[in-house]
Design an enzyme around this catalytic site. Structure first.
Site, PDB file in Angstrom:
ATOM      1  N   ILE A  23       0.826  -1.204   0.000  1.00 26.48           N
ATOM      2  CA  ILE A  23       0.000   0.000   0.000  1.00 26.48           C
ATOM      3  C   ILE A  23       0.860   1.253   0.000  1.00 26.48           C
ATOM      4  O   ILE A  23       0.541   2.250  -0.664  1.00 26.48           O
ATOM      5  CB  ILE A  23      -0.946  -0.058   1.217  1.00 26.48           C
ATOM      6  CG1 ILE A  23      -1.946  -1.204   1.022  1.00 26.48           C
ATOM      7  CG2 ILE A  23      -1.663   1.262   1.444  1.00 26.48           C
ATOM      8  CD1 ILE A  23      -2.591  -1.699   2.286  1.00 26.48           C
ATOM      9  N   ASP A  24       1.970   1.221   0.726  1.00 26.95           N
ATOM     10  CA  ASP A  24       2.855   2.378   0.827  1.00 26.95           C
ATOM     11  C   ASP A  24       3.474   2.712  -0.523  1.00 26.95           C
ATOM     12  O   ASP A  24       3.465   3.865  -0.969  1.00 26.95           O
ATOM     13  CB  ASP A  24       3.943   2.072   1.856  1.00 26.95           C
ATOM     14  CG  ASP A  24       4.404   3.313   2.605  1.00 26.95           C
ATOM     15  OD1 ASP A  24       3.797   4.375   2.435  1.00 26.95           O
ATOM     16  OD2 ASP A  24       5.363   3.189   3.394  1.00 26.95           O
ATOM     17  N   ASP A  25       4.035   1.699  -1.199  1.00 28.13           N
ATOM     18  CA  ASP A  25       4.619   1.933  -2.519  1.00 28.13           C
ATOM     19  C   ASP A  25       3.578   2.448  -3.493  1.00 28.13           C
ATOM     20  O   ASP A  25       3.853   3.340  -4.301  1.00 28.13           O
ATOM     21  CB  ASP A  25       5.236   0.641  -3.057  1.00 28.13           C
ATOM     22  CG  ASP A  25       6.653   0.441  -2.576  1.00 28.13           C
ATOM     23  OD1 ASP A  25       7.573   0.903  -3.266  1.00 28.13           O
ATOM     24  OD2 ASP A  25       6.843  -0.150  -1.509  1.00 28.13           O
TER      25      ASP A  25
END
Length: 670
Positions: free
Chosen positions: A404-406
């Site tokens: 999710i962060d990427d």
């Protein structure tokens, strides 16, 4: 009561852009001098970064962790019978170079000696031919004995030693392969574990079932407090405690091993093997990270896969790609590689530093990122079976575990590039946004890989003493997602608003936010404040003011910011540590977003970055500012020292990105 998003009961006003414009026209001598210094630093840093882009469009810095990666690589090769002198000598050169004066090895730069890391490094050097009587080895073994010997080390260390008969399998926690059959609603099913733990535990159930022992090339009596009693009995925790419950459950599992139905066990082992093979990536690795790959190779080899089998051959080849060969001949093993993460952060840094949006390097980077978008389901689909794929992973090949962060940061990067194929960019962004929204946990926040991966049970298992094994939502990831959603015009989406409310409620009493994937409160705060202001919270909001006050309170005398990894364990380390370029940049990103461009704290922080930049345009940063597991597994991302300072300097000179867009008001709730 939940905090409101505007500090009262009304709506959040759009972020003021006139103040930013005024800042940029400040002509005082101090401002002019600081801007000139920042301009020069930006140019050098930009040149440095552009020169290091791969011809395909990506960036990747070395990912430095600790010597257990190198030791376990040698132990794997010893176990498989493929250890060669050249590899051993190169690995030993690196491991010796990481030893501290007291004979120990730490898990992060400047950190204390670590028992398990020291044991594994010591054994690796024994494999390389170092004598236990050598001074550096004698210091290490004496320190190990003083700390309780092998018996006091982590489970993973003792598993490696059990592979050679240096430890008894009976004295290890039991991990039955029948775990693969636990339904998804049942506690301790494999999807209750974070993806990194899940990928490691499944192959280890096979290893635990087989209990292999290869001939030990030498004894390790010097690493026991008492070689005649290497594992002295310890009293169990009280029955009424969670530790006591799971210790007794482990005894039950040991008993079950003796009566397990052979047909059921064989079926479970074969099912686990299929699970492993189905998740092998196109480059031969598993999840793009080293530990699951190592244990998957061992597990499949135990089931009869020879080293020439395509699955194992590809797996071993992929492990070689984790090796970084240094100029002095030393060989360092990366735990994983971070090209997607590095590339999106580099793109953001260059764009915010003033590189034109249609610059060929940015276009090339965007094209590479577009090619990396994942279009098939993965393990995340277990909890979100109807959600269409569209995320990005961290590594070159990791289609089963996008994160999710990427995905949030890639979307933010793509928005900064003027790509010739605009329709393709829009479609990719739409899919990425939709996937991230669909991966929101029920509390309104976002984790790294999974949804609602918050079971309290996996961390209680005696087996799981190697770090975090679940993936709960975190402020840093949630902040990045909220920032991305705000830029995409989704501020008033109820899901975005829930994320904002969660962030406000998650703020520490002192004004900081906990950093799960970066060290630590400086990272968390540097991730959240830009998100909240992008979403329309004014600089006067109480949460923003508390964050600014905290950051100013922990600024070092040299003008920079630093935070030691010990802040994950000890209160008095919060926000404290030697100044680093990346952590200084995180603090500056928060302060700049909060409208503090003309403050003394920002002036001193910018001066720290411009004064400490090296002639070639980068910064020296031996300190570890990234995490895999807070405290237990620390990371030095070698590109952090480049991308984050450049981003902060760029925003100082050019203002906040997207500052001229209108922000729809966000209604607060009491």
């Amino acid at each position: 009561m939940t905090a409101t998003t505007d500090g009262s009961t009304g709506a959040v006003a759009p972020a003021a852009t006139s103040a930013t414009t005024a800042h940029l026209t400040d002509t005082t001598p101090e401002a002019t001098g600081a801007k000139s210094a920042a301009d020069r630093a930006i140019q050098r840093a930009t040149d440095f970064l552009l020169a290091r882009q791969d011809a395909q469009g990506w960036w990747k810095g070395d990912l430095d962790t600790n010597v257990t990666m190198d030791a376990e690589d040698l132990l794997l090769r010893q176990f498989l019978g493929i250890r060669d002198k050249a590899t051993t000598d190169a690995a030993a050169l690196f491991i010796r170079g990481e030893q501290r004066e007291d004979g120990t090895w730490a898990t992060f730069y400047g950190g204390p000696g670590d028992l398990s890391a020291t044991i594994e490094a010591y054994v690796a050097l024994r494999l390389a031919g170092d004598s236990p009587d050598d001074a550096h080895m004698a210091r290490a073994s004496a320190w190990v004995r003083e700390r309780g010997g092998i018996a006091a080390s982590r489970v993973f260390t003792r598993i490696w030693l059990a592979l050679f008969g240096w430890w008894k399998w009976d004295d290890l926690p039991e991990l039955p392969p029948e775990l693969i059959y636990f339904p998804k609603w049942m506690p301790l099913n494999i999807y209750d574990f974070g993806c990194w733990a899940r990928q490691t535990i499944v192959p280890l159930t096979i290893v635990s079932a087989k209990r292999p022992v290869r001939p030990a090339p030498f004894p390790l009596n010097e690493l026991h407090t008492d070689a005649s009693d290497p594992n002295p009995a310890k009293p169990l925790a009280r029955v009424a405690s969670w530790d006591g419950v799971f210790q007794r459950l482990d005894k039950v599992m040991h008993g079950y091993r003796k009566v397990a139905l052979k047909r059921l066990r064989k079926s479970a082992v074969n099912t686990a093997a299929r699970w492993i093979i189905e998740r092998q990536e196109n480059d031969g690795c598993w999840g793009g990270i080293q530990p699951p790959a190592v244990y998957s190779v061992i597990a499949l080899h135990l089931l009869g896969y020879d080293l020439a089998h395509p699955v194992l051959k590809a797996g071993l080849t992929s492990l070689d790609r984790f090796a970084v060969w240094r100029e002095d001949g030393a060989r360092m093993i990366e735990a994983c590689q971070s090209p997607v993460w590095d590339t999106c952060l580099a793109t953001i840094a260059l764009a915010d530093a003033g590189v034109p949006a249609d610059h060929p390097s940015l276009v090339k980077a965007a094209t590479w990122m577009l090619d990396e978008q994942i279009d098939r389901p993965g393990d995340w689909s277990v909890r979100r079976p109807r959600l269409e794929s569209g995320g990005w992973a961290f590594e070159f090949e990791n289609d089963n575990y996008p994160d999710i962060d990427d995905t949030a940061e890639v979307v933010l990067a793509l928005r900064r590039v003027d790509h010739p194929d605009k329709a393709r960019v829009e479609k990719a962004i739409e899919r990425g946004v939709r996937w991230n929204l669909g991966m929101q946990s029920k509390n309104g926040a976002w984790a790294a890989f999974d949804v609602d991966n918050t079971s309290p049970f996996p961390n209680r298992l005696p087996f799981c003493d190697f770090g975090e094994v679940i993936d709960p939502p975190s402020a840093d990831v949630t902040g990045h997602v909220v920032e991305m959603l705000a830029i995409e015009g989704e501020t008033n989406d109820p899901r975005t608003r829930r994320g904002i409310e969660w962030l406000l409620a998650d703020q520490e009493e002192n004004g900081a936010w906990f950093g799960r994937w970066g060290v630590n409160y400086v990272y968390g705060t540097g991730s959240v404040v830009p998100a909240l202001t992008a979403a329309g919270l004014p600089a006067t909001h109480p949460a923003i003011r508390r964050a600014v006050t905290w950051l100013e309170s922990v600024q070092n005398d040299d003008g920079g910011w630093g935070e030691d990894l010990r802040s994950y364990r000890y209160e008095d380390w919060k926000g404290r540590g030697t100044s680093t370029a990346s952590q200084t940049a995180w603090a500056l990103l928060a302060l700049l977003a909060a409208g503090e461009r003309d403050s003394k704290a920002v002036e001193r922080g910018i001066a720290f970055l411009t004064d400490t930049q090296t002639e070639d345009g980068t910064w020296d940063e031996p300190y570890f500012t990234g995490t895999g597991f807070p405290w237990d597994f620390s990371i030095n991302y070698h590109l952090y020292r480049q991308v984050f300072p450049l981003t902060a300097l760029g925003r100082y000179v050019h203002g906040e990105p997207f500052a001229d867009r209108s922000v729809s008001p966000v209604k607060g709730s009491g």
